[in-house]
Design an enzyme around this catalytic site. Sequence first.
Site, PDB file in Angstrom:
ATOM      1  N   ALA A   1       0.840  -1.193   0.000  1.00 21.27           N
ATOM      2  CA  ALA A   1       0.000   0.000   0.000  1.00 21.27           C
ATOM      3  C   ALA A   1       0.879   1.249   0.000  1.00 21.27           C
ATOM      4  O   ALA A   1       0.630   2.203  -0.745  1.00 21.27           O
ATOM      5  CB  ALA A   1      -0.905  -0.009   1.221  1.00 21.27           C
ATOM      6  N   SER A   2       1.956   1.234   0.803  1.00 20.42           N
ATOM      7  CA  SER A   2       2.819   2.415   0.863  1.00 20.42           C
ATOM      8  C   SER A   2       3.511   2.618  -0.483  1.00 20.42           C
ATOM      9  O   SER A   2       3.699   3.740  -0.937  1.00 20.42           O
ATOM     10  CB  SER A   2       3.887   2.269   1.947  1.00 20.42           C
ATOM     11  OG  SER A   2       3.297   1.892   3.145  1.00 20.42           O
TER      12      SER A   2
ATOM     13  N   GLU B   1      -0.172 -17.463 -11.067  1.00 20.92           N
ATOM     14  CA  GLU B   1       0.549 -16.859  -9.946  1.00 20.92           C
ATOM     15  C   GLU B   1       1.198 -17.965  -9.115  1.00 20.92           C
ATOM     16  O   GLU B   1       0.558 -18.979  -8.822  1.00 20.92           O
ATOM     17  CB  GLU B   1      -0.465 -16.083  -9.095  1.00 20.92           C
ATOM     18  CG  GLU B   1       0.131 -15.016  -8.228  1.00 20.92           C
ATOM     19  CD  GLU B   1       0.380 -13.691  -8.964  1.00 20.92           C
ATOM     20  OE1 GLU B   1       0.258 -13.645 -10.210  1.00 20.92           O
ATOM     21  OE2 GLU B   1       0.730 -12.715  -8.282  1.00 20.92           O
TER      22      GLU B   1
ATOM     23  N   CYS C   1       5.914 -12.548  38.842  1.00 17.70           N
ATOM     24  CA  CYS C   1       6.208 -12.852  40.238  1.00 17.70           C
ATOM     25  C   CYS C   1       7.665 -12.596  40.579  1.00 17.70           C
ATOM     26  O   CYS C   1       8.070 -12.752  41.732  1.00 17.70           O
ATOM     27  CB  CYS C   1       5.851 -14.311  40.532  1.00 17.70           C
ATOM     28  SG  CYS C   1       6.879 -15.478  39.612  1.00 17.70           S
TER      29      CYS C   1
ATOM     30  N   LYS D   1      -7.586 -12.504  -6.707  1.00 18.53           N
ATOM     31  CA  LYS D   1      -6.331 -11.909  -7.172  1.00 18.53           C
ATOM     32  C   LYS D   1      -5.264 -12.395  -6.202  1.00 18.53           C
ATOM     33  O   LYS D   1      -5.181 -11.947  -5.056  1.00 18.53           O
ATOM     34  CB  LYS D   1      -6.408 -10.388  -7.192  1.00 18.53           C
ATOM     35  CG  LYS D   1      -5.133  -9.755  -7.744  1.00 18.53           C
ATOM     36  CD  LYS D   1      -5.343  -8.293  -8.072  1.00 18.53           C
ATOM     37  CE  LYS D   1      -4.144  -7.700  -8.800  1.00 18.53           C
ATOM     38  NZ  LYS D   1      -2.867  -7.888  -8.122  1.00 18.53           N
TER      39      LYS D   1
ATOM     40  N   CYS E   1       2.200 -15.288  39.456  1.00 14.33           N
ATOM     41  CA  CYS E   1       1.988 -14.535  38.227  1.00 14.33           C
ATOM     42  C   CYS E   1       0.915 -15.109  37.324  1.00 14.33           C
ATOM     43  O   CYS E   1       0.258 -14.378  36.611  1.00 14.33           O
ATOM     44  CB  CYS E   1       3.291 -14.453  37.465  1.00 14.33           C
ATOM     45  SG  CYS E   1       3.913 -16.069  37.079  1.00 14.33           S
TER      46      CYS E   1
HETATM   47  S1  IVH Z   1      -5.221 -11.857 -15.129  1.00 16.82           S
HETATM   48  C1  IVH Z   1      -3.392  -9.393 -18.935  1.00 16.82           C
HETATM   49  N1  IVH Z   1      -5.961 -13.030 -12.964  1.00 16.82           N
HETATM   50  O1  IVH Z   1      -2.077  -9.588 -10.826  1.00 16.82           O
HETATM   51  C2  IVH Z   1      -3.255  -9.552 -17.470  1.00 16.82           C
HETATM   52  N2  IVH Z   1      -3.974 -11.744 -12.873  1.00 16.82           N
HETATM   53  O2  IVH Z   1      -1.618  -6.481 -11.876  1.00 16.82           O
HETATM   54  C3  IVH Z   1      -3.972 -10.752 -17.025  1.00 16.82           C
HETATM   55  N3  IVH Z   1      -2.864 -11.794 -10.682  1.00 16.82           N
HETATM   56  O3  IVH Z   1       0.672  -9.504 -12.809  1.00 16.82           O
HETATM   57  C4  IVH Z   1      -3.807 -10.982 -15.593  1.00 16.82           C
HETATM   58  N4  IVH Z   1      -4.304 -13.123  -9.696  1.00 16.82           N
HETATM   59  O4  IVH Z   1       0.258 -11.750 -11.817  1.00 16.82           O
HETATM   60  C5  IVH Z   1      -5.042 -12.234 -13.523  1.00 16.82           C
HETATM   61  N5  IVH Z   1      -6.760 -14.193 -11.128  1.00 16.82           N
HETATM   62  C6  IVH Z   1      -5.844 -13.398 -11.685  1.00 16.82           C
HETATM   63  C7  IVH Z   1      -4.732 -12.924 -10.964  1.00 16.82           C
HETATM   64  C8  IVH Z   1      -3.814 -12.086 -11.597  1.00 16.82           C
HETATM   65  C9  IVH Z   1      -3.184 -12.427  -9.557  1.00 16.82           C
HETATM   66  C10 IVH Z   1      -1.677 -10.916 -10.842  1.00 16.82           C
HETATM   67  C11 IVH Z   1      -0.934 -11.111 -12.123  1.00 16.82           C
HETATM   68  C12 IVH Z   1      -0.653  -9.723 -12.644  1.00 16.82           C
HETATM   69  C13 IVH Z   1      -1.193  -8.830 -11.586  1.00 16.82           C
HETATM   70  C14 IVH Z   1      -2.002  -7.725 -12.237  1.00 16.82           C
END
Ligand code: IVH
Length: 678
Positions: free
Chosen positions: A41-42, A174, A416, A119, A437
């Site tokens: 997030a940062s 992933e 303690c 994701k 304690c």
């Molecule tokens: S679809 C054309 N599906 O998120 C891009 N990406 O910023 C298609 N990621 O680098 C990606 N889960 O590594 C897709 N269910 C998912 C995903 C996923 C994780 C990652 C992916 C990508 C980043 C996107």
Amino acid sequence: MTTAAPALSLTDRASYDHAVEQALAASAAYYGDGDTTLDDASYDVLARGIAAYELAHPDHVRADSPTGKVSGGVGDVAHTVAMLSLDNVFDAEGLVKWDASLARRIDHPVEGGYAVEPKLDGAAMAARYRDGRLVQLVGRGNGTHGEDLSHAIGSIIGLPAQVPGGATVEIRGEVLLTRDQFEKANEIRAAHHAKVFSNPRNGTAGTLRAKDRPYTIKTTFFAYGALELDGAGFLTGTSHEAVMSQVAALGVQTTSATDIGLRVYATLAQAQARVEEIQQLRPELPFGIDGVVIKANDYAEQQAAGFGTRHPHWAIAYKLPPVEAQTKLLAVEWNIGRTGHIAPRAVLEPVEVDGSTVTYATLHNPAFIRNSDLKVGDTVLLYKAGDIIPRVEAPVVTLRTGEETDIVLPEACPGCGGDIDKSGERWECAGGASGGCGKIPSLRYAVGRDQLDIDGLGVTYLEALVEAGLVDDVADLFFLTREQLAEATGSDKRADSLLVQLAKAKKQPLSRVFCALGVVRTGRTLSREIARHFGTMDAIRAATADELAEVNKLPGANAPKIAAHVATLGPVIDKLAKAGVNMVEPAADDADTVSKPLAGETVVVTGGMHGPLAGRNRNEMNELIERAAGTASSSVSKKTTILVAGEGAGSKLAKAEQLGTRVLTEDEFAALVADYLA
Ligand code: IVH
């Protein structure tokens, strides 16, 4: 549901330079040993601030600005098709806007449905299969070229080295470390004197890049896409869902195999509802997710929508609030648990994580403090998901100022002042729970809702009773007079209601009385198993370690410890018996058992309870199941015969449906066990 990530306002060139350098350092560290100096997030906030400044001051843009490149880990393998990233939305409104722009691009509203999947928070990977053999792994790199990671073949679960049918195809997905794999990885690394990974994502990056290590760390792959390779014509499916089924048929793990799965919805509103469900499921997942991906399911619609320079137009990442944050470690406190366990707790500069303000977090044990080289004053990475206790993951060493001070480990028990037993990773007061304690924590535990359930006897009154010398152990509570209780609580009325509570507590079943003793290595479930197995307190006391080891669900190695502790509790148990506390578990004779409604059933409860079951916590539900002769369990497996699905039921319900397990609503279950609801 969520708010957009805030942007950082950079007002002058110096602050822009500083921000670029911070981002570069974070990126270098991340792509170096996989250990980032900034949480996600940062980094996002920083990158947005940099991008905004560059838009306003195009002549100041630095050649090395992180906005000019996708990542630092560039390799030399050309991607078949560029590996793009996803555009983000942060709330329902953003999702609706994405959908509207998608409809404009394809000239009509989406007709082929929306595919919704997790994701996954790991590292992107392309896996190339030729003639059925996994021949190459390529990391994302800068999107057009990636690093060759083929040395990791064989260590990634879900990516078989060989697939049926001589398939030639590129599968994208992933790679991640599940929570279990992450813990295992750090055990292995600690054993090899390597620095432990601060979180699963960094651990994945570090693991994939490493070659020639004397140990192997397993990771996990979930596919989310596939491409034609060498024009082989493998992909015949015409939707994301269909192609993912083709991939799964090869034995490659896809997002469908996650606890969330891949679901296709006809309407955007349904997809939005699913995002909310997934957010609820998030704390229970065995791996980290940082959002939900929504894709136009139909390939023709995907094609019509097309790609931008960085993102496809047909998919969007719906980001969930971060569960990681950075804050300052202000101090370390040492607290004592019910069995005399001495636990370090971090006092933090308050920080907002996953919808709540975090001020304290666990520091695990002294070994963690030593191994992570944590110091007071450090900026630390903090992790919190759902109702999991927040935990400090690691110090951000690069942000040290030199003002940090060592954490002082206690020499003596902070409760303690006695000796500490440092023989294990967890430190214990050598006096144990019976030492001064552990007294208050063990009394609090004994009167707790799942043990004797003495309502209204909070820590302040317990402390007053202990200080007055009236209470030394749980049994003493039952000998208190009305005057003594009135004195300690400052009220005759409270004394009267406590006397009613104490009288009620005397009738609790043996399982709860035994649990209230706080015997080492036992908790609620095991206490019920022990009570049911032996039937009476006398039988438990007479049991040898071997006999105890026969109890269902009791790890055999714990039996001698339990037997020894029960023996030392003899005087307390005698006192309880003298006070008239029940020492027997209500019998369930066999003939009777078979006729009970849950005989032979293994039951899992998930979600919140309402209606006739309202207000029952999991322990109380488990007691109810066992009264009706069922076996209570916490996770759904092939052995589960009934799943009780309450409000917000999620991954367990999905799993039960997958396995064909009988699913009951709260009302149906309540009707089934109506005779046992008392
Ligand atoms: S679809 C054309 N599906 O998120 C891009 N990406 O910023 C298609 N990621 O680098 C990606 N889960 O590594 C897709 N269910 C998912 C995903 C996923 C994780 C990652 C992916 C990508 C980043 C996107």
